[in-house]
Design a protein around this motif. Structure first.
Motif, mmCIF file in Angstrom:
data_model
loop_
_atom_site.group_PDB
_atom_site.id
_atom_site.type_symbol
_atom_site.label_atom_id
_atom_site.label_comp_id
_atom_site.label_asym_id
_atom_site.label_seq_id
_atom_site.Cartn_x
_atom_site.Cartn_y
_atom_site.Cartn_z
ATOM 1 N N UNK A 60 -33.607 34.552 33.491
ATOM 2 C CA UNK A 60 -33.919 33.250 34.085
ATOM 3 C C UNK A 60 -33.103 32.175 33.380
ATOM 4 N N UNK A 61 -32.350 31.408 34.133
ATOM 5 C CA UNK A 61 -31.622 30.259 33.593
ATOM 6 C C UNK A 61 -32.238 28.997 34.174
ATOM 7 N N UNK A 62 -32.597 28.049 33.308
ATOM 8 C CA UNK A 62 -33.236 26.816 33.768
ATOM 9 C C UNK A 62 -32.413 25.608 33.333
ATOM 10 N N UNK A 63 -32.088 24.775 34.300
ATOM 11 C CA UNK A 63 -31.440 23.487 34.054
ATOM 12 C C UNK A 63 -32.521 22.417 34.162
ATOM 13 N N UNK A 64 -32.874 21.822 33.017
ATOM 14 C CA UNK A 64 -33.909 20.791 32.975
ATOM 15 C C UNK A 64 -33.218 19.433 32.962
ATOM 16 N N UNK A 65 -33.532 18.588 33.943
ATOM 17 C CA UNK A 65 -32.812 17.329 34.091
ATOM 18 C C UNK A 65 -33.752 16.257 34.612
ATOM 19 N N UNK A 66 -33.221 15.072 34.835
ATOM 20 C CA UNK A 66 -33.973 14.054 35.575
ATOM 21 C C UNK A 66 -32.991 13.255 36.418
ATOM 22 N N UNK A 67 -33.462 12.775 37.541
ATOM 23 C CA UNK A 67 -32.627 11.992 38.434
ATOM 24 C C UNK A 67 -32.197 10.701 37.735
ATOM 25 N N UNK A 68 -30.890 10.446 37.729
ATOM 26 C CA UNK A 68 -30.359 9.283 37.032
ATOM 27 C C UNK A 68 -29.676 9.631 35.731
ATOM 28 N N UNK A 69 -29.810 10.886 35.292
ATOM 29 C CA UNK A 69 -29.147 11.348 34.062
ATOM 30 C C UNK A 69 -27.670 11.594 34.369
ATOM 31 N N UNK A 70 -26.781 10.803 33.755
ATOM 32 C CA UNK A 70 -25.354 10.904 34.081
ATOM 33 C C UNK A 70 -24.755 12.256 33.696
ATOM 34 N N UNK A 71 -24.933 12.735 32.433
ATOM 35 C CA UNK A 71 -24.349 14.050 32.117
ATOM 36 C C UNK A 71 -24.915 15.177 32.969
ATOM 37 N N UNK A 72 -26.168 15.026 33.421
ATOM 38 C CA UNK A 72 -26.753 16.033 34.319
ATOM 39 C C UNK A 72 -25.994 16.055 35.641
ATOM 40 N N UNK A 73 -25.672 14.865 36.143
ATOM 41 C CA UNK A 73 -24.940 14.775 37.409
ATOM 42 C C UNK A 73 -23.529 15.333 37.266
ATOM 43 N N UNK A 74 -22.899 15.115 36.114
ATOM 44 C CA UNK A 74 -21.555 15.645 35.887
ATOM 45 C C UNK A 74 -21.599 17.170 35.821
#
Length: 383
Positions: A45-59
């Motif tokens: 299982x690979x999980x990407x934990x992020x939040x909307x508005x996080x710039x490095x997450x969007x990149x």
């Protein structure tokens, strides 16, 4: 009418292909759903934990998860999960469970839900691939972070739930310390997670953590425990060294170095030096000299240092030489693109074109290895 019908027929294969193609990372309604799919497919299982508005997450979404090799790796060996900590109950539960407070955070777990490894911050294609390969190797050797139970439901302390509730990031240290001391034998994971967020742990708890760092690391992983160890030691340092005393600082480091694995200690020592020279002594030049003599690449300290000195117009030839030495002794083909290009800029400002080109070429070679577009890097060689 006939032309419109023919256009629709021609469009059908494209629509069918688009419907068949799924994102490599998917949102799941529950943890049980994730586990069921992992067990059924016999994948990690690979999980990407992020939040909307996080710039490095969007990149990451735009530049890394679209990479051909990363997509193939994830699709072949992993159930890819993406969860927003602010909008999804699953993301909120994972935040509380694993204290994923740097974003993005990446977790790899076994098909049974045992945590294998975790890291946070932007990861380029090469860095993420290395993380995935290492997690795969750890799984093959059945090396798990067994401090975490495989389920998300844990009997947490009320103070811990409050901390991750609507009024986040507030905790009564006295209440937290009392709960940890009274319940750590019965609720090991819950007590240790509460300890990790307690700002001022009881002295006995801090001493136990430092003396048994290797045990805690094996239970919960470097990403979580290294920062806590550094915070504790920084507090101890502040109590013992109140002004400029390099000999006392050196003795302080010698007191603790044998309590940590060598790789972890290099980072902790670097972070303590940052605290001593930049916060206590307020001598940035001394810290830069320390970093050049004890080179460590941690997060984006190296790039931040160059940017900070440039913005403050303090980038002297002497500082450039120290930055060059720091980077040259630590940077290799496994280093992130951003850091490789940082040392290239350092040598460009030193007017050392051959060294500059060698690091740009290193970035190009790495890009080719991971099938990343090289045009921007190649343009740097002609400018």
């Amino acid at each position: 009418m006939k032309k419109r019908f023919m256009f629709f027929i021609m469009l059908l294969p494209c629509l069918f292909a688009a419907a068949q193609e799924q994102e490599v990372l998917q949102h799941f309604a529950s943890w049980n759903e994730v586990l069921a799919k992992a067990r059924q497919s016999n994948k990690l299982i690979f999980i990407d934990v992020y939040f909307t508005g996080c710039h490095p997450c969007a990149v990451m979404d735009k530049e890394v998860f679209t990479n051909k090799l990363i997509k193939e790796k994830l699709e072949a060996q992993f159930i890819g999960v993406k969860t927003d900590i602010l909008k999804e109950p699953l993301g909120d539960s994972i935040l509380r469970k694993y204290q994923t407070m740097g974003f993005p955070t990446f977790l790899v777990l076994s098909k049974e839900g045992a945590l294998i490894d975790a890291t946070n911050g932007f990861a380029d294609v090469g860095v993420l691939m290395a993380f995935l390969n290492n997690a795969d190797s750890l799984d093959k050797h059945k090396t798990y972070l067994n401090g975490f139970a495989p389920n998300l439901d844990v009997s947490y302390a009320p103070a811990y739930l409050d901390y991750f509730g609507k009024e986040r990031r507030r905790i009564d240290d006295t209440v937290a310390n009392r709960w940890i001391i009274e319940n750590r034998k019965l609720y090991k994971e819950a007590a240790d997670m509460l300890f990790m967020i307690t700002r001022n742990p009881a002295s006995g708890l801090k001493e136990d953590f430092i003396n048994n760092y290797n045990t805690y690391r094996a239970l919960y992983g470097q990403a979580l425990v290294l920062g806590k160890a550094t915070a504790i030691l920084a507090g101890n340092l502040k109590e013992k060294v109140t002004g400029r005393n390099d000999q006392l600082f050196s003795g302080f480091l010698n007191t603790y170095q044998d309590k940590f694995p060598a790789a972890d200690w290099k980072i902790i020592r670097f972070l303590l030096a940052d605290h001593y020279y930049n916060t206590i002594v307020k001598d940035g030049d001394a810290f830069l000299s320390f970093a050049a003599a004890n080179p460590v690449l941690y997060k984006n300290y190296y790039g931040a240092m160059l940017s900070n000195l440039t913005n403050k117009q303090q980038l002297s030839p002497e500082k450039l030489l120290l930055l060059g030495k720091w980077g040259a002794d630590a940077i290799d083909e496994h280093t992130a693109f951003e850091t490789i290009l940082t040392i290239a800029r350092v040598y460009q400002q030193q007017n050392k074109p051959e060294a500059y080109k060698s690091y740009v070429q290193l970035a190009i070679d790495k890009a080719r290895k991971y099938e990343v577009d090289t045009k921007a890097y190649e343009a740097m060689l002609t400018n």
